[in-house]
Design an enzyme around this catalytic site. Structure first.
Site, PDB file in Angstrom:
ATOM      1  N   MET A   1     -10.016   6.292   7.099  1.00  0.00           N
ATOM      2  CA  MET A   1      -9.239   5.700   8.197  1.00  0.00           C
ATOM      3  C   MET A   1      -9.928   4.537   8.916  1.00  0.00           C
ATOM      4  O   MET A   1      -9.457   4.108   9.965  1.00  0.00           O
ATOM      5  CB  MET A   1      -8.867   6.792   9.212  1.00  0.00           C
ATOM      6  CG  MET A   1      -7.947   7.871   8.654  1.00  0.00           C
ATOM      7  SD  MET A   1      -6.441   7.236   7.855  1.00  0.00           S
ATOM      8  CE  MET A   1      -5.580   6.591   9.268  1.00  0.00           C
TER       9      MET A   1
ATOM     10  N   ILE B   1     -10.948   0.555   8.834  1.00  0.00           N
ATOM     11  CA  ILE B   1     -10.791  -0.741   8.165  1.00  0.00           C
ATOM     12  C   ILE B   1     -12.178  -1.278   7.808  1.00  0.00           C
ATOM     13  O   ILE B   1     -13.096  -1.242   8.633  1.00  0.00           O
ATOM     14  CB  ILE B   1     -10.030  -1.730   9.069  1.00  0.00           C
ATOM     15  CG1 ILE B   1      -8.602  -1.228   9.286  1.00  0.00           C
ATOM     16  CG2 ILE B   1     -10.027  -3.133   8.477  1.00  0.00           C
ATOM     17  CD1 ILE B   1      -7.815  -2.024  10.315  1.00  0.00           C
TER      18      ILE B   1
ATOM     19  N   ASN C   1      -7.898   2.193  -3.160  1.00  0.00           N
ATOM     20  CA  ASN C   1      -7.310   2.921  -2.019  1.00  0.00           C
ATOM     21  C   ASN C   1      -5.978   3.511  -2.436  1.00  0.00           C
ATOM     22  O   ASN C   1      -5.299   2.972  -3.308  1.00  0.00           O
ATOM     23  CB  ASN C   1      -7.089   1.967  -0.843  1.00  0.00           C
ATOM     24  CG  ASN C   1      -6.477   2.669   0.368  1.00  0.00           C
ATOM     25  OD1 ASN C   1      -6.880   3.791   0.707  1.00  0.00           O
ATOM     26  ND2 ASN C   1      -5.512   2.040   1.015  1.00  0.00           N
TER      27      ASN C   1
ATOM     28  N   HIS D   1      -2.462   4.417  -0.509  1.00  0.00           N
ATOM     29  CA  HIS D   1      -1.793   4.169   0.760  1.00  0.00           C
ATOM     30  C   HIS D   1      -0.413   4.823   0.733  1.00  0.00           C
ATOM     31  O   HIS D   1       0.340   4.615  -0.216  1.00  0.00           O
ATOM     32  CB  HIS D   1      -1.660   2.662   0.995  1.00  0.00           C
ATOM     33  CG  HIS D   1      -0.913   2.329   2.242  1.00  0.00           C
ATOM     34  ND1 HIS D   1      -1.502   2.390   3.488  1.00  0.00           N
ATOM     35  CD2 HIS D   1       0.377   1.988   2.454  1.00  0.00           C
ATOM     36  CE1 HIS D   1      -0.598   2.078   4.406  1.00  0.00           C
ATOM     37  NE2 HIS D   1       0.554   1.836   3.804  1.00  0.00           N
TER      38      HIS D   1
ATOM     39  N   THR E   1      -8.874  -5.368  -1.083  1.00  0.00           N
ATOM     40  CA  THR E   1      -9.364  -6.724  -0.833  1.00  0.00           C
ATOM     41  C   THR E   1      -9.421  -6.904   0.681  1.00  0.00           C
ATOM     42  O   THR E   1      -9.117  -5.970   1.430  1.00  0.00           O
ATOM     43  CB  THR E   1      -8.415  -7.781  -1.457  1.00  0.00           C
ATOM     44  OG1 THR E   1      -7.144  -7.671  -0.816  1.00  0.00           O
ATOM     45  CG2 THR E   1      -8.265  -7.589  -2.953  1.00  0.00           C
TER      46      THR E   1
HETATM   47  N1  NHR Z   1     -10.192  -2.194   4.476  1.00  0.00           N
HETATM   48  C1  NHR Z   1      -9.805  -3.374   3.982  1.00  0.00           C
HETATM   49  N2  NHR Z   1     -10.591  -4.416   4.256  1.00  0.00           N
HETATM   50  N3  NHR Z   1      -8.706  -3.536   3.229  1.00  0.00           N
HETATM   51  C2  NHR Z   1      -7.920  -2.480   2.987  1.00  0.00           C
HETATM   52  O1  NHR Z   1      -6.835  -2.663   2.250  1.00  0.00           O
HETATM   53  C3  NHR Z   1      -8.246  -1.198   3.511  1.00  0.00           C
HETATM   54  C4  NHR Z   1      -9.426  -1.104   4.267  1.00  0.00           C
HETATM   55  C5  NHR Z   1      -9.797   0.119   4.824  1.00  0.00           C
HETATM   56  C6  NHR Z   1      -8.995   1.216   4.684  1.00  0.00           C
HETATM   57  C7  NHR Z   1      -6.881   2.280   3.966  1.00  0.00           C
HETATM   58  C8  NHR Z   1      -5.660   1.923   4.850  1.00  0.00           C
HETATM   59  C9  NHR Z   1      -4.461   2.765   4.457  1.00  0.00           C
HETATM   60  O2  NHR Z   1      -4.291   3.099   3.289  1.00  0.00           O
HETATM   61  C10 NHR Z   1      -7.798   1.111   3.979  1.00  0.00           C
HETATM   62  C11 NHR Z   1      -7.430  -0.076   3.361  1.00  0.00           C
HETATM   63  C12 NHR Z   1      -7.087   2.505   8.305  1.00  0.00           C
HETATM   64  C13 NHR Z   1      -6.333   1.624   9.062  1.00  0.00           C
HETATM   65  C14 NHR Z   1      -6.592   1.475  10.558  1.00  0.00           C
HETATM   66  O3  NHR Z   1      -5.862   0.789  11.246  1.00  0.00           O
HETATM   67  C15 NHR Z   1      -5.371   0.856   8.447  1.00  0.00           C
HETATM   68  C16 NHR Z   1      -5.167   0.976   7.085  1.00  0.00           C
HETATM   69  C17 NHR Z   1      -5.929   1.858   6.316  1.00  0.00           C
HETATM   70  C18 NHR Z   1      -6.882   2.628   6.934  1.00  0.00           C
HETATM   71  N4  NHR Z   1      -7.670   2.098  11.091  1.00  0.00           N
HETATM   72  C19 NHR Z   1      -8.099   2.022  12.482  1.00  0.00           C
HETATM   73  C20 NHR Z   1      -9.350   1.129  12.597  1.00  0.00           C
HETATM   74  O4  NHR Z   1      -9.561   0.621  13.719  1.00  0.00           O
HETATM   75  C21 NHR Z   1      -8.490   3.387  13.011  1.00  0.00           C
HETATM   76  C22 NHR Z   1      -7.362   4.362  12.929  1.00  0.00           C
HETATM   77  C23 NHR Z   1      -7.803   5.819  13.108  1.00  0.00           C
HETATM   78  O5  NHR Z   1      -9.002   6.121  13.159  1.00  0.00           O
HETATM   79  O6  NHR Z   1      -6.897   6.677  13.140  1.00  0.00           O
HETATM   80  O7  NHR Z   1     -10.116   0.986  11.625  1.00  0.00           O
HETATM   81  O8  NHR Z   1      -3.612   3.058   5.311  1.00  0.00           O
HETATM   82  C1  GAR Z   2      -2.944  10.540   2.153  1.00  0.00           C
HETATM   83  O1  GAR Z   2      -1.540  10.666   2.202  1.00  0.00           O
HETATM   84  C2  GAR Z   2      -3.326   9.085   2.066  1.00  0.00           C
HETATM   85  O2  GAR Z   2      -2.394   8.295   1.374  1.00  0.00           O
HETATM   86  C3  GAR Z   2      -3.330   8.700   3.511  1.00  0.00           C
HETATM   87  O3  GAR Z   2      -3.798   9.815   4.226  1.00  0.00           O
HETATM   88  C4  GAR Z   2      -3.585  10.999   3.465  1.00  0.00           C
HETATM   89  C5  GAR Z   2      -4.914  11.662   3.253  1.00  0.00           C
HETATM   90  O4  GAR Z   2      -4.744  12.962   2.798  1.00  0.00           O
HETATM   91  N1  GAR Z   2      -4.180   7.577   3.729  1.00  0.00           N
HETATM   92  C6  GAR Z   2      -4.111   6.832   4.804  1.00  0.00           C
HETATM   93  O5  GAR Z   2      -3.259   6.987   5.656  1.00  0.00           O
HETATM   94  C7  GAR Z   2      -5.178   5.777   4.911  1.00  0.00           C
HETATM   95  N2  GAR Z   2      -5.036   5.096   6.121  1.00  0.00           N
HETATM   96  P1  GAR Z   2      -5.999  13.785   2.238  1.00  0.00           P
HETATM   97  O6  GAR Z   2      -7.132  13.661   3.241  1.00  0.00           O
HETATM   98  O7  GAR Z   2      -5.486  15.189   2.149  1.00  0.00           O
HETATM   99  O8  GAR Z   2      -6.361  13.215   0.898  1.00  0.00           O
END
Ligand code: NHR
Ligand code: GAR
Length: 213
Positions: free
Chosen positions: A90, A92, A107, A109, A141
């Site tokens: 979770m 970025i 990843n 998603h 990316t």
């Molecule tokens: N990093 C990059 N540079 N590019 C991607 O495509 C990424 C990444 C890191 C994680 C997973 C992504 C998802 O599948 C992922 C893809 C976290 C957030 C977010 O907003 C958004 C997308 C994803 C993961 N995180 C907040 C932050 O400030 C915190 C949110 C929380 O802790 O609940 O990092 O969805």
């Molecule tokens: C999964 O559905 C995954 O796609 C999503 O969180 C769940 C994790 O489940 N990922 C994100 O939302 C990344 N931001 P898990 O911990 O049981 O594998």
């Protein structure tokens, strides 16, 4: 055998699916470490049960995103992995981190990208009145949830669904497609070149393998 490091933040059901696929020797790789940014992630219990080294690096212990990612990258570097898998991770990732491991980060998603990048995807699909939802495996990316799509799976949304029904339906699909994509990568069938994904030297369509576009 490829070395895989898995980053997690939560329950780790996708981690479990990958552990199981490795144990059944369906993937030419082994998980060398699991890293969580949350100390209470159930994924850590799963790693322990599977005798996989695990580490907690809390983002709360670092003054900046850059310094946090530097600590994570340092821990990862110790394991010299061929592949980094985000499994419900979770945080970025910074551009520095992505550049260091370009083409080696996957990843999953929970949406049919490019629909619903970011968070709360299931809720957003339901309130938009969507009849289908799904999940996407992509290379990571710098563009958040914007890297080349490798594979998607669709699920229906029914009118009487609660959010949890949709979450569970999506997870069931994730546990099928994520190990499959990791298997492709570990057998050197899947690569990223110039921000495009290739399977068996063929460019994967924009909507993922087997899609029409
Ligand atoms: N990093 C990059 N540079 N590019 C991607 O495509 C990424 C990444 C890191 C994680 C997973 C992504 C998802 O599948 C992922 C893809 C976290 C957030 C977010 O907003 C958004 C997308 C994803 C993961 N995180 C907040 C932050 O400030 C915190 C949110 C929380 O802790 O609940 O990092 O969805
Ligand atoms: C999964 O559905 C995954 O796609 C999503 O969180 C769940 C994790 O489940 N990922 C994100 O939302 C990344 N931001 P898990 O911990 O049981 O594998």
């Amino acid at each position: 055998m490829k070395k895989i490091v898995i980053l997690v933040s939560g329950s780790g059901s996708n981690l479990q699916a990958i552990i199981d696929a490795c144990e059944r020797q369906q993937i030419a790789g082994h998980i060398v470490a699991v890293i969580s940014n949350k100390a209470d992630a159930f994924a850590l219990e799963r790693a322990k049960l599977a005798h996989i080294p695990s580490h907690v690096i809390s983002h709360l212990d670092y003054p900046s995103r850059e310094q946090f990612d530097e600590a994570v990258a340092k821990k990862i570097a110790y394991y010299q992995p061929d592949l980094i898998v985000l499994a419900g991770y979770m945080r970025i990732l910074t551009a520095d981190f992505i550049n260091r491991y370009a083409g080696k980060i996957l990843n999953i998603h929970p949406s049919l990208l490019p629909k619903y990048p970011g968070l709360n995807t299931h809720h957003r699909a339901i309130v938009s009145g969507d009849k289908e939802h799904g999940t996407t495996v992509h290379f990571v990316t710098k563009e958040l949830d914007g890297g080349p799509i490798i594979l998607q799976a669709k699920v229906p949304i029914f009118s009487d669904d609660k959010e949890q029904d949709v979450i569970d339906r999506v997870l069931t699909q994730e546990h099928q497609i994520y190990p499959l994509v990791i298997k492709w990568f570990c057998s050197d069938r899947l690569i990223m070149l110039n921000d495009k994904a290739y399977l068996d030297k063929q460019e994967i369509a924009a909507g993922g393998y087997g899609s029409d576009d």
